[in-house]
Structure formats: C-alpha cells, structure tokens
Scaffold this motif. Structure first.
Motif, PDB file in Angstrom:
ATOM      1  N   GLN A 137       1.700  10.079   7.178  1.00 15.82           N
ATOM      2  CA  GLN A 137       2.279  11.144   8.093  1.00 15.82           C
ATOM      3  C   GLN A 137       0.923  12.103   8.700  1.00 15.82           C
ATOM      4  OE1 GLN A 137       5.001  12.590   5.265  1.00 15.82           O
ATOM      5  NE2 GLN A 137       6.890  11.565   6.312  1.00 15.82           N
ATOM      6  N   ALA A 138      -0.009  12.364   7.663  1.00 12.77           N
ATOM      7  CA  ALA A 138      -0.957  13.029   8.129  1.00 12.77           C
ATOM      8  C   ALA A 138      -1.675  12.230   9.572  1.00 12.77           C
ATOM      9  CB  ALA A 138      -2.057  13.465   6.918  1.00 12.77           C
ATOM     10  N   LEU A 139      -1.980  11.204   9.203  1.00  8.62           N
ATOM     11  CA  LEU A 139      -2.664  10.348  10.216  1.00  8.62           C
ATOM     12  C   LEU A 139      -2.091  10.280  11.506  1.00  8.62           C
ATOM     13  CD1 LEU A 139      -3.679   7.426   7.821  1.00  8.62           C
ATOM     14  CD2 LEU A 139      -5.298   8.926   8.976  1.00  8.62           C
ATOM     15  N   ARG A 140      -0.689  10.064  11.228  1.00 10.33           N
ATOM     16  CA  ARG A 140       0.134  10.251  12.447  1.00 10.33           C
ATOM     17  C   ARG A 140      -0.039  11.445  13.359  1.00 10.33           C
ATOM     18  NH1 ARG A 140       1.255   8.029  16.519  1.00 10.33           N
ATOM     19  NH2 ARG A 140       3.371   8.841  16.752  1.00 10.33           N
ATOM     20  N   GLU A 141      -0.051  12.591  12.468  1.00  9.99           N
ATOM     21  CA  GLU A 141      -0.005  13.978  13.084  1.00  9.99           C
ATOM     22  C   GLU A 141      -1.486  14.161  13.727  1.00  9.99           C
ATOM     23  OE1 GLU A 141       0.828  16.653  10.014  1.00  9.99           O
ATOM     24  OE2 GLU A 141       2.941  15.700   9.947  1.00  9.99           O
ATOM     25  N   LEU A 142      -2.361  13.438  13.088  1.00  8.20           N
ATOM     26  CA  LEU A 142      -3.837  13.332  13.638  1.00  8.20           C
ATOM     27  C   LEU A 142      -3.551  12.604  15.216  1.00  8.20           C
ATOM     28  CD1 LEU A 142      -6.547  14.178  12.269  1.00  8.20           C
ATOM     29  CD2 LEU A 142      -6.931  11.850  11.960  1.00  8.20           C
ATOM     30  N   GLY A 143      -2.693  11.824  15.243  1.00  4.48           N
ATOM     31  CA  GLY A 143      -2.486  11.166  16.589  1.00  4.48           C
ATOM     32  C   GLY A 143      -3.118   9.721  16.619  1.00  4.48           C
ATOM     33  N   THR A 144      -3.180   8.964  15.412  1.00  2.84           N
ATOM     34  CA  THR A 144      -3.732   7.655  15.458  1.00  2.84           C
ATOM     35  C   THR A 144      -2.209   6.807  15.487  1.00  2.84           C
ATOM     36  OG1 THR A 144      -3.495   7.063  12.956  1.00  2.84           O
ATOM     37  CG2 THR A 144      -5.650   8.216  13.906  1.00  2.84           C
ATOM     38  N   GLY A 145      -2.333   5.707  15.728  1.00  4.70           N
ATOM     39  CA  GLY A 145      -1.148   4.619  15.574  1.00  4.70           C
ATOM     40  C   GLY A 145      -1.108   4.194  13.978  1.00  4.70           C
ATOM     41  N   ILE A 146      -0.115   3.590  13.700  1.00  7.26           N
ATOM     42  CA  ILE A 146       0.291   3.157  12.374  1.00  7.26           C
ATOM     43  C   ILE A 146       0.857   1.627  12.470  1.00  7.26           C
ATOM     44  CG2 ILE A 146       1.191   3.348  10.019  1.00  7.26           C
ATOM     45  CD1 ILE A 146      -0.863   5.312  10.252  1.00  7.26           C
ATOM     46  N   ALA A 147       0.051   0.651  12.344  1.00  8.94           N
ATOM     47  CA  ALA A 147       0.834  -0.600  12.122  1.00  8.94           C
ATOM     48  C   ALA A 147       1.125  -1.010  10.846  1.00  8.94           C
ATOM     49  CB  ALA A 147      -0.259  -1.397  12.785  1.00  8.94           C
ATOM     50  N   LEU A 148       2.396  -1.685  10.649  1.00  5.28           N
ATOM     51  CA  LEU A 148       2.581  -2.461   9.427  1.00  5.28           C
ATOM     52  C   LEU A 148       2.204  -3.789   9.453  1.00  5.28           C
ATOM     53  CD1 LEU A 148       6.600  -1.330   8.400  1.00  5.28           C
ATOM     54  CD2 LEU A 148       4.131  -0.932   7.053  1.00  5.28           C
ATOM     55  N   ASP A 149       1.322  -4.129   8.784  1.00  4.36           N
ATOM     56  CA  ASP A 149       0.845  -5.589   8.622  1.00  4.36           C
ATOM     57  C   ASP A 149       1.497  -6.360   7.993  1.00  4.36           C
ATOM     58  OD1 ASP A 149      -1.214  -7.477   9.372  1.00  4.36           O
ATOM     59  OD2 ASP A 149      -2.941  -6.229   8.001  1.00  4.36           O
ATOM     60  N   ASP A 150       1.458  -7.842   8.120  1.00  2.72           N
ATOM     61  CA  ASP A 150       2.275  -8.797   7.244  1.00  2.72           C
ATOM     62  C   ASP A 150       3.661  -8.456   7.233  1.00  2.72           C
ATOM     63  OD1 ASP A 150      -0.402  -9.706   6.881  1.00  2.72           O
ATOM     64  OD2 ASP A 150      -0.464  -8.839   4.917  1.00  2.72           O
ATOM     65  N   PHE A 151       4.287  -7.864   8.567  1.00  2.00           N
ATOM     66  CA  PHE A 151       5.614  -7.282   8.701  1.00  2.00           C
ATOM     67  C   PHE A 151       6.527  -8.621   8.306  1.00  2.00           C
ATOM     68  CE2 PHE A 151       9.643  -6.144  10.499  1.00  2.00           C
ATOM     69  CZ  PHE A 151       9.883  -4.953   9.806  1.00  2.00           C
ATOM     70  N   GLY A 152       7.663  -8.270   7.338  1.00  2.00           N
ATOM     71  CA  GLY A 152       8.822  -9.242   7.112  1.00  2.00           C
ATOM     72  C   GLY A 152       8.550 -10.057   5.751  1.00  2.00           C
ATOM     73  N   THR A 153       7.215  -9.816   5.064  1.00  2.00           N
ATOM     74  CA  THR A 153       6.859 -10.585   3.936  1.00  2.00           C
ATOM     75  C   THR A 153       7.225  -9.810   2.594  1.00  2.00           C
ATOM     76  OG1 THR A 153       4.672  -9.773   3.952  1.00  2.00           O
ATOM     77  CG2 THR A 153       4.950 -11.913   5.141  1.00  2.00           C
ATOM     78  N   GLY A 154       7.379  -8.367   2.782  1.00  2.00           N
ATOM     79  CA  GLY A 154       7.630  -7.671   1.642  1.00  2.00           C
ATOM     80  C   GLY A 154       9.097  -7.581   1.276  1.00  2.00           C
ATOM     81  N   ALA A 191       0.697  -1.208  -0.003  1.00  2.00           N
ATOM     82  CA  ALA A 191      -0.121  -0.208  -0.002  1.00  2.00           C
ATOM     83  C   ALA A 191       0.844   1.126  -0.024  1.00  2.00           C
ATOM     84  CB  ALA A 191      -0.886  -0.013   0.980  1.00  2.00           C
ATOM     85  N   VAL A 192       1.934   1.388   0.931  1.00  2.00           N
ATOM     86  CA  VAL A 192       2.872   2.472   0.645  1.00  2.00           C
ATOM     87  C   VAL A 192       3.525   2.733  -0.497  1.00  2.00           C
ATOM     88  CG1 VAL A 192       4.382   3.759   2.223  1.00  2.00           C
ATOM     89  CG2 VAL A 192       2.837   2.085   3.175  1.00  2.00           C
ATOM     90  N   PHE A 193       3.724   1.477  -1.017  1.00  2.00           N
ATOM     91  CA  PHE A 193       4.683   1.517  -2.128  1.00  2.00           C
ATOM     92  C   PHE A 193       4.045   1.978  -3.496  1.00  2.00           C
ATOM     93  CE2 PHE A 193       9.423   0.198  -2.017  1.00  2.00           C
ATOM     94  CZ  PHE A 193       9.461   0.672  -0.833  1.00  2.00           C
ATOM     95  N   ALA A 194       2.398   2.079  -3.192  1.00  2.00           N
ATOM     96  CA  ALA A 194       1.825   2.646  -4.279  1.00  2.00           C
ATOM     97  C   ALA A 194       2.063   3.824  -4.601  1.00  2.00           C
ATOM     98  CB  ALA A 194       0.293   2.492  -3.958  1.00  2.00           C
ATOM     99  N   GLY A 195       2.819   4.690  -3.910  1.00  2.00           N
ATOM    100  CA  GLY A 195       3.180   5.991  -4.278  1.00  2.00           C
ATOM    101  C   GLY A 195       3.427   6.913  -3.131  1.00  2.00           C
ATOM    102  N   GLY A 196       4.391   7.903  -3.232  1.00  2.00           N
ATOM    103  CA  GLY A 196       4.658   9.032  -2.320  1.00  2.00           C
ATOM    104  C   GLY A 196       3.488   9.559  -1.610  1.00  2.00           C
ATOM    105  N   ALA A 197       2.320   9.653  -2.245  1.00  2.00           N
ATOM    106  CA  ALA A 197       1.114  10.175  -1.771  1.00  2.00           C
ATOM    107  C   ALA A 197       0.858   9.463  -0.468  1.00  2.00           C
ATOM    108  CB  ALA A 197      -0.054  10.431  -2.767  1.00  2.00           C
ATOM    109  N   ALA A 198       0.808   8.182  -0.779  1.00  2.00           N
ATOM    110  CA  ALA A 198       0.787   7.135   0.354  1.00  2.00           C
ATOM    111  C   ALA A 198       1.331   7.516   1.667  1.00  2.00           C
ATOM    112  CB  ALA A 198       0.734   5.726   0.077  1.00  2.00           C
ATOM    113  N   VAL A 199       2.681   7.855   1.530  1.00  2.00           N
ATOM    114  CA  VAL A 199       3.448   7.919   2.817  1.00  2.00           C
ATOM    115  C   VAL A 199       3.028   9.498   3.319  1.00  2.00           C
ATOM    116  CG1 VAL A 199       5.785   8.231   3.589  1.00  2.00           C
ATOM    117  CG2 VAL A 199       5.502   6.629   1.866  1.00  2.00           C
ATOM    118  N   ALA A 200       2.666  10.336   2.437  1.00  2.00           N
ATOM    119  CA  ALA A 200       2.215  11.620   2.917  1.00  2.00           C
ATOM    120  C   ALA A 200       0.915  11.535   3.846  1.00  2.00           C
ATOM    121  CB  ALA A 200       1.854  12.745   1.881  1.00  2.00           C
ATOM    122  N   ALA A 201      -0.016  10.499   3.301  1.00  2.00           N
ATOM    123  CA  ALA A 201      -1.023  10.171   3.985  1.00  2.00           C
ATOM    124  C   ALA A 201      -0.997   9.329   5.418  1.00  2.00           C
ATOM    125  CB  ALA A 201      -2.077   9.114   3.158  1.00  2.00           C
TER     126      ALA A 201
END
Ligand code: C2E
Ligand code: MG
Ligand code: MG
Ligand code: MG
Length: 284
Positions: A168-185, A156-166
C-alpha cells in the motif's frame, strides 16, 4: 537408505542437513563478497504490446558472475540471499541500478522509453525501510514513480500483514504493483481484494497450454478477463512461439514477454532496441 535403522537414518538425515547448511553458509559469504566486489549485473527482458511487438516495458533480472565467470541463475542464489537477509542490501542495489538505467532511457528516448519492472521478494517487503528506499532511488535518479513497477508474488504478500501495508505504501508513492506468476498460488483471487495491484503477470504454465486443449484456452481467457474487468494490465509470461503470440492477441491479451520476442539482455542492447523502431518480432 531405506533399509537403515532408525538411528542411522537420523544420522544420515542430519549429515545431509549439515551439508546443506554449510553449502548455504558458503554461498552466503560469497554473495556478500560479490556485492562488495560488484559481481552483480542486471539484464532486462522486453515486455511488448501485441500485436505489433512494440517494447513498452522491461523486467530487470539479476545475474551473479562470481569471480567474473559465467552467470549463476537467480533461482540458485535468491533463496539463499533471502534466507540470510542479504536480499535487503542486494535488493536495494537492484532497485537503485534499475532506476538509474530507466532514468537514462527516459533522458535518451523520451516517449519511447519503457516502464521498468523490478522483482521484490518477501524479505524485502517486510523491511520497513523499503518504501523510503524506493522513494530515495526514484528521487536520486529523477525517475517518476509511475515508470517503476514492483513485481511481488503471492507467497511474499502472505508472509504477513506488514507486507500488504508495504505494498500500500508503494502504491501511495505512485509505483505500479504487479502480481508475478499469477494463477499459480492458492489464493490469487483473494489477493486481488486485499492488495492494490495494477498488473497481473499470467504465469508461463497457463501460456504453455495455448493452442492446446479448449480447457486450457478457457483458463487463459478467464485470466485476461479478470484483468480487463478490474482494469489491470495483463502480461502473458514465457511466450515462446509465434502461434502463442497470435493466440494471446486473439484472446484479448495486450502485453506479452518471452523468448519469442527477446531474451533478457544487457542495458546497452535495450538502448539499441529503443533507438531503432522499438518493434520486436511481430506476430502476423
Ligand atoms: P520471474 O520474475 O517470474 O522472471 C521470469 C523468468 O522467466 C526469468 O528467469 C526469465 O529469464 C524467464 N523467462 C522469460 N521468458 C521466458 C520464456 O519464454 N521461456 C522460459 N523458459 N523462460 C522465460 P530468471 O532471470 O532466471 O529469473 C528466475 C526468477 O528469479 C524470477 O522469476 C524471479 O522470481 C527471481 N529473480 C530474478 N531476478 C530477481 C531480482 O532482481 N530480485 C528478486 N527478488 N528475484 C529475482
Ligand atoms: Mg518477475
Ligand atoms: Mg514472472
Ligand atoms: Mg513466472
């Protein structure tokens, strides 16, 4: 089919593609109708703290019941919803419903209420409205942002730089961010540098190898080591046995999720667990 001429092969191939496209169009129409008719439900799978199995979080997982029948797996319809863009509207419903359920748990269970994790797909991350929409749901239901974690995948994040910006915006909002299926990519570690992540969900494929070879255990240990070095929460996914849960605790994992502790259940059953002692199967 291998013995057919080039022309025939082409014909067969394109007929197969047509069938797939038709099938997709059919599912896409049924999904849109299903959203209007209220055929979607959220179930929640507990995420527990080791070693006592105390429920600290829940992951929201969507189910579709076409015509009120048995549930269809998200593995079948999420890709279609992504492809057609319906995931944006469906995803908005999922986030809003999850926030409503979480806010109700917080009102009823106070300090015993869990954090809530919601899966977000690539298409949703590329929708410029996502951060405002998440903020709207949090505000509408009176849920503090820190109680919501959004699960994203590396793809999902590699779909584009806009995804990383999104993200960041969610983090600034104060939500947590989890990397799902970590290690498989292909670039899980690179992502840790570019994305403001708070939680690593170590993929089931690494957990399956526990109590197996020393090499498999070493990989699982390293993944929890990365999390603790970076001060991230590590959640082991797909824990199916007491032996795995015991081993995870010994290897330094703090959180686990899997059928051994609980399958995904409707929201009222989460209420029951929170109202009781909050502890699921406790590894000895
Ligand atoms: P995921 O986010 O990695 O979710 C974990 C999946 O593993 C869930 O399948 C869960 O039921 C299953 N699981 C949990 N513990 C165990 C275990 O001990 N053993 C085994 N064999 N499986 C276990 P589910 O609900 O079928 O979801 C599959 C995938 O569909 C999810 O993987 C996620 O990528 C996607 N998905 C589910 N709900 C949503 C949603 O609301 N939005 C989006 N965008 N995607 C979703
Ligand atoms: Mg997930
Ligand atoms: Mg997962
Ligand atoms: Mg997984």
């Amino acid at each position: 089919a291998g013995k057919q001429s080039g022309g025939n092969r082409y014909h067969t191939h394109s007929a197969a593609l047509d069938a797939t496209a038709e099938h997709h169009a059919h599912i896409a129409a049924a999904l849109r109708r299903g959203l209007e008719l209220g055929e979607f439900r959220l179930v929640y799978q507990p995420i527990v703290e080791l070693p006592h199995g105390i429920v600290q979080g829940v992951e929201a997982l969507v189910r579709w019941h076409p015509d009120g029948g048995p549930a269809v797996s998200p593995a079948e319809f999420i890709p279609v919803a992504e492809h057609t863009g319906l995931i944006v509207d469906l995803g908005a419903w999922i986030i809003d419903t999850a926030c409503a359920d979480a806010a109700a748990w917080h009102q009823r269970h106070r300090d015993n209420a869990p954090w809530i994790s919601v899966n977000v797909s690539a298409r949703q991350l590329l929708d410029p409205e996502l951060p405002a929409q998440v903020a709207g749901s949090l505000h509408r239901h009176g849920l503090e942002p820190r109680w919501l974690t959004l699960e994203i995948t590396e793809t999902a994040v590699f779909a584009g730089g806009a995804a990383v910006a999104a993200v960041q915006a969610l983090r600034e909002l104060g939500t947590g961010i989890a990397l799902d299926d970590f290690g498989t990519g292909h670039s899980s570690l690179t992502l840790l540098r570019t994305c403001p992540v708070t939680t690593l969900k170590v993929d089931k494929s690494f957990i399956d190898g526990l109590n197996g070879t020393a090499q498999q255990e070493a990989i699982a240990t390293s993944l929890s080591g990365i999390a603790s070095t970076l001060a991230l929460r590590a959640v082991a996914e797909g824990v199916e046995s007491e032996a795995q849960a015991d081993r995870l605790h010994a290897l330094g994992y703090r959180y686990a999720q899997g059928f051994y502790f609980a399958k995904p259940v409707p929201p009222d059953q989460i209420d029951g667990i929170l109202g009781a002692n909050r502890a699921l199967a406790a590894p000895r």
